[in-house]
Scaffold this active site. Structure first.
Site, PDB file in Angstrom:
ATOM      1  N   PRO B 207       0.793  -1.073  -0.010  1.00 22.69           N
ATOM      2  CA  PRO B 207      -0.131  -0.024  -0.016  1.00 22.69           C
ATOM      3  C   PRO B 207       0.878   1.363   0.031  1.00 22.69           C
ATOM      4  O   PRO B 207       1.862   1.167   0.506  1.00 22.69           O
ATOM      5  CB  PRO B 207      -0.884  -0.059   1.253  1.00 22.69           C
ATOM      6  N   LEU B 208       0.355   2.155  -0.681  1.00 26.45           N
ATOM      7  CA  LEU B 208       1.039   3.495  -0.876  1.00 26.45           C
ATOM      8  C   LEU B 208       1.313   4.142   0.519  1.00 26.45           C
ATOM      9  O   LEU B 208       2.694   4.836   0.735  1.00 26.45           O
ATOM     10  CB  LEU B 208       0.478   4.371  -1.790  1.00 26.45           C
ATOM     11  N   CYS B 209       0.648   3.993   1.395  1.00 31.11           N
ATOM     12  CA  CYS B 209       0.621   4.747   2.671  1.00 31.11           C
ATOM     13  C   CYS B 209       1.829   4.130   3.574  1.00 31.11           C
ATOM     14  O   CYS B 209       2.656   4.683   4.200  1.00 31.11           O
ATOM     15  CB  CYS B 209      -0.549   4.886   3.425  1.00 31.11           C
ATOM     16  N   THR B 210       2.007   2.728   3.436  1.00 37.08           N
ATOM     17  CA  THR B 210       3.182   2.126   3.928  1.00 37.08           C
ATOM     18  C   THR B 210       4.495   2.599   3.267  1.00 37.08           C
ATOM     19  O   THR B 210       5.400   2.927   4.147  1.00 37.08           O
ATOM     20  CB  THR B 210       3.157   0.747   3.796  1.00 37.08           C
ATOM     21  N   THR B 213       4.672   6.606   4.577  1.00 36.61           N
ATOM     22  CA  THR B 213       4.814   6.889   5.755  1.00 36.61           C
ATOM     23  C   THR B 213       5.311   5.713   6.774  1.00 36.61           C
ATOM     24  O   THR B 213       6.215   6.506   7.832  1.00 36.61           O
ATOM     25  CB  THR B 213       3.482   7.472   6.306  1.00 36.61           C
TER      26      THR B 213
END
Lengths: 538, 433
Positions: B207-210, B213
């Site tokens: 996932p992009l958020c992993t 951030t």
């Protein structure tokens, strides 16, 4: 340990060397250590018959960069060779086949050395080749072979404890056997990554318990962000504690209890958030059946623990010294050293890294304890600590091949064993339709075995030879069919079957040389009509 | 047993061993279809196409030439890289940069007398049905699922019941490390590649958020350098994954980020592996799988023994060589809801609250769809079109509407097209979760 050393290495700012680029796709499978083993190997191929399967095997070993090979082949290239062997051309006609194949194979990889014997027709002296060459790492020979040559190979194999691979390909059929000089242990078996996770949730050590407690002290009042980023390991440890508090200190070990425990964890997931759920809790729920498991001793390492090395030289080898120490460790703690790897999971970076370091520290501590035990025994001070570290990390997946008696170069025919296997296979075949299992490929082995020393045979001759080796097998209908199929080839190879077999043999030779992955134990039979393999221990 | 006659080819000495097997029956030969006296001539007149001149392709060309096939074509648009040399044995260091198809064809032609190999250095999509119609067998050694799906859809589409020549067997091989598979597809008769699509599950994306951030793994740091830092800093006009300077830049960025988060394990080799999605490849597995494919080709061409893909028989061999050697040879069944060879719509699980954009994203990752640029319509109206630009603009507002707002109903069929597979109209029946 190696891992630590690598972490501390200064970053390499230049790209990989040309050699690393050439071998990149295979280094990802067997690393520099495997590559170094290949590059220091010295192979002998004693070729015969059509001679294709041996040369195709060498092709797949020259390409990845085997150190050195020698071909012994006293055939002169004929027109028929050009229809089946790719490493010969029009210019080869009338020349020594070993020489022509060696030269064309060497074109594939300038880093490999190769030689051939005899230099002229009729000048074959296998004994002399063996006596004057530097020691061979492994010998391959192809059937049909002259019994006298086989005897020479056997004597050499016994004297030098050399692994021997025998290969036979005719028509649509082939088989090959790996005859190892003794028990063959493998530490670096490359198990599937998902299989290696060993989190010890039922036997957590103080640092792990403390870490989990700290994060879950006020689990219900944590804000959504923190709650949604608790690592699933921590979630499970927390609710296991809660479970034990209401179950007389017992863990959920029975299936029904695990389901109940899983429901408990599921019920703790917050769903009143914008996402309508929590990924980390989903991971925890999914992990329950796998991770809430008492540690048990896998069969591979159990076999290692139970094995008694018979040879004093074997007994003093680093592998067996470490194995003995790990066994002592197991007897003391009732579990294997912690491997130390943690799968990726939903978590904040810092928390995950802390968790990872707790497992790593425990793994180092366990390995240090084993190393101490190793160093306490005679010869133990010479054992490389990195080897101890690797053993501890892989302990659950260590494997012993060729452990029971036999299997060496002496046992090309172990009549008793063959009779037992044949009885078992034929009886399985009678049930095959009900059990939906594929039919045995033993008939193919028997039919090829019957032509181990002859260029070609009729069906009747083959069947009668089989009947001598396995009494009663001559009347088996599938044996008769296999004999007829072998007779059809009259000893001729089909290029495809030899190319396929050469691929499998090369793969197994790589495993034996690198001591990585798990080789066959000990016979692989291929059926090019049904397109399938069977591995049997003969 | 009376010895059965061998029917020698024009070069009886050269093909002695092959003729014994291909021109006379064995105990498993189907005598109703086998005609030994015609085999050699039939094969002389056959045209075989090899798709891919890489790891499998080099082996395929060698094996077909030594199986008695005389007229072979090969398609590959790639040029030779140094990392090919550990297995693509028709290439030498001096060939780096040249077209694979040309070098491979010339090498095998010069080594095996009497075989003609025609190279095509282009994409398979550049040829039309007339081109593919000239072959009697097609063998694929590809690493891309998309190319396999394209040739599969094309061959199924070409089948004309009235014309036996339109019916071209497709033999497909694939490898990854010590594992691989070979399978035979008889278009419209056996399961096709699209029927088996869910056997190639696309790798799960991080996932992009992993990545953005909370990185935890070296791969997360590498993806950050690749997907975020590169676009922000644009150190070079365009990312060239084969340029060591570009990979070094990504590696250093990834390493700096890993140090910031105390994540061990970022190396140059790993950076390259993640960015290029490198799959390990070795000579031995390619040898096994390619030879298995060509063994089936020889059996199909001659009927001298039963082959994979015969009616009601096995059509798939799965090979694994990490732990001992294991093959699993079985029959995959045709799927009635296959978008290519079936006629029923395939069920697609959706959520009424999804936006059309989410539906379109689901089509990309769903194992039995795997469509990256889908255009979607119902029987009544067009929901979204990727092109032409005017239509795209007109339908774009639908992307943010939910399926409920768009008026979609349980069981309703949607038609999906994707420019990667122009001959296929994918039909899905919506099923609400």
């Amino acid at each position: 340990m190696t891992e630590v050393v690598m972490e501390q290495m200064p970053p390499v700012l230049h790209g990989p060397t040309e050699k690393q680029r050439k071998y990149d796709r295979q280094l990802r499978l067997w690393a520099e250590s495997g590559q170094a083993a290949l590059e220091s190997a010295n192979l002998l191929l004693v070729n015969s018959g059509c001679g294709t399967v041996g040369v195709e095997t060498l092709k797949n070993l020259v390409l990845p960069g085997i150190g050195r090979f020698t071909i012994v082949d006293d055939a002169v290239v004929s027109e028929a060779d050009l229809g089946v062997n790719f490493f010969l051309d029009e210019g080869s006609l009338g020349k020594m086949r070993g020489q022509c194949s060696t030269e064309l194979l060497l074109e594939l990889n300038p880093e490999v050395h190769g030689d051939w014997y005899p230099k002229t027709k009729g000048d074959l002296n296998l004994e002399k080749v063996l006596a004057t060459s530097s020691t061979f790492t492994l010998i391959m020979y192809t059937n049909p072979i002259r019994p006298a040559d086989l005897a020479i190979i056997q004597a050499y194999g016994k004297q030098h404890k050399t692994p021997v691979v025998l290969v036979h390909s005719a028509g649509f059929y082939s088989y090959f056997r790996i005859l190892l000089p003794g028990a063959f242990p493998i530490v670096d078996t490359h198990p599937d990554e998902t299989a290696t996770t060993d989190l010890r949730l039922l036997t957590p050590w103080p640092e792990l318990v403390e870490f989990a407690k700290e994060l879950t002290r006020d689990i219900d009042s944590l804000d959504n962000h923190v709650h949604g980023h608790l690592p699933f390991v921590v979630i499970l440890l927390h609710y296991l504690d809660e479970w034990r508090a209401t179950h007389d200190g017992a863990y959920p070990l029975k299936y029904a209890e695990k389901i109940a425990f899983r429901n408990l964890v599921q019920s703790k997931m917050r769903t009143d958030n914008p996402e309508g759920g929590e990924e980390n809790f989903e991971e925890a729920v999914a992990a329950v059946l796998r991770a809430v498991q008492p540690t048990s001793l896998p069969s591979g390492i159990r076999e290692v623990f139970d094995y008694k090395p018979t040879d004093p030289q074997e007994d003093g080898s680093p592998f067996w010294i470490i194995a003995e120490a790990v066994k002592k460790f197991y007897e003391k703690h009732r579990c294997l050293p912690v491997p130390g790897n943690v799968p990726d999971m939903k978590a904040e970076s810092e928390v995950y890294i802390k968790l990872q370091n707790i497992y790593k520290a425990k793994a180092r501590q366990d390995a240090a304890e084993v190393l101490k035990m190793v160093q306490a025994v005679p010869g133990g001070r010479d054992v490389d600590p990195a080897e101890v570290g690797l053993f501890c990390k892989n302990a659950a997946f260590v494997k012993l091949i060729n452990a029971s008696a036999g299997g060496g170069i002496d046992t090309i025919l172990n009549s008793e064993r063959l009779a037992t296997v044949a009885a078992q296979e034929f009886s399985n075949d009678e049930m095959a339709e009900e059990t939906l299992t594929p039919l045995s490929l033993l008939p193919i082995y028997l039919a090829l075995y019957a032509t181990s020393h002859v260029e070609s045979s009729t069906r009747e001759q083959i069947v009668s030879e089989i009947a001598k080796a396995v009494p009663g097998a001559g009347v088996n209908q599938r044996v008769v069919q296999a004999a007829e199929e072998v007779a059809r080839a009259e000893g001729g190879e089909l290029h495809n079957i030899s190319a396929l077999t050469g691929g499998m043999v090369a793969q197994e030779v790589i495993k034996v040389i690198t001591k990585q992955y798990i080789p066959i134990d000990n016979t692989c039979i291929f059926d090019g009509i049904g397109s399938r393999c069977q591995v049997l221990r003969l | 047993m009376a010895s059965v006659e061998v029917y020698p080819s024009i070069e009886p000495l050269r093909w002695k061993y092959l003729d014994r097997i291909r021109t006379r029956p064995g105990p498993f030969t189907d005598l109703d279809v086998f005609e030994g006296s015609a085999v050699a001539q039939n094969m002389d007149n056959m045209k075989v196409l090899v798709i891919g001149a890489g790891g499998l392709g080099c082996e395929l060309l060698k094996n077909l030439a030594l199986s008695g096939f005389k007229n072979i074509h090969v398609i590959d648009m790639d040029t030779i890289d140094i990392s090919n040399l550990n297995r693509q044995f028709l290439f030498r260091k001096s060939d780096v940069g040249k077209f694979k198809a040309e070098v491979a064809a010339a090498f095998v032609e010069s080594r095996v007398k009497g075989v003609s190999i025609t190279p095509h250095k282009c994409k398979i999509q550049e040829f039309d049905e007339d081109f593919y119609m000239q072959f009697q067998i097609i063998v694929c050694g590809l690493d891309s699922i998309e190319a396999r799906r394209w040739i599969n859809a094309t061959l199924v589409d070409m089948v004309d019941e009235e014309n036996p020549e339109s019916f071209i067997p497709l033999i497909d091989g694939g490898t990854e490390g010590f594992q691989g598979q070979s399978r035979v597809i008889l278009p419209t008769m056996t399961a096709c590649i699209e029927c088996m699509l869910d056997m190639h599950v696309p790798r799960a994306q991080v996932p992009l958020c992993t990545i953005a951030t909370i990185p935890r793994q070296p791969e997360h740091c590498i993806e950050w350098a690749h997907q975020i830092a590169w676009d922000k800093e644009k150190p070079f006009p365009k990312l060239d994954k084969d340029d060591p300077e570009h990979i070094t830049w990504l590696y250093q960025k990834a390493l700096a980020r890993a140090e910031e988060f105390n994540i061990p394990g970022v190396t140059y080799s790993r950076t390259q592996g993640v960015v290029k999605n490198i799959i390990p490849a070795i000579a031995s597995t390619n040898a096994i799988i390619a030879a298995s494919c060509c063994n089936e080709a020889l059996k199909i061409a001659t009927n001298c023994a039963p082959f994979l893909g015969m009616p009601e028989q096995n059509n798939y061999m799965q090979y694994s060589g990490n732990d001992s050697i294991y093959t699993y040879t079985f029959q995959t069944e045709k799927k009635p809801d296959c978008p290519v060879c079936g006629n029923r719509a395939r069920d697609l699980d959706v959520n009424l609250g999804w936006t059309l954009k989410e539906l379109i994203e689901a089509l990309a990752v769903n194992p039995s769809a795997q469509l990256k640029k889908p255009s979607v319509r119902t029987e009544k109206k067009t929901l979204y079109m990727q092109s032409p630009p005017g239509l795209e603009e007109q339908t774009r507002p639908n992307m943010d509407k939910t399926l409920l707002e768009l008026g979609l109903e349980e069981g309703e069929q949607i038609g999906v097209t994707d420019p990667a597979f122009p001959s296929v109209s994918f039909k899905f029946a919506l099923r609400f979760k």
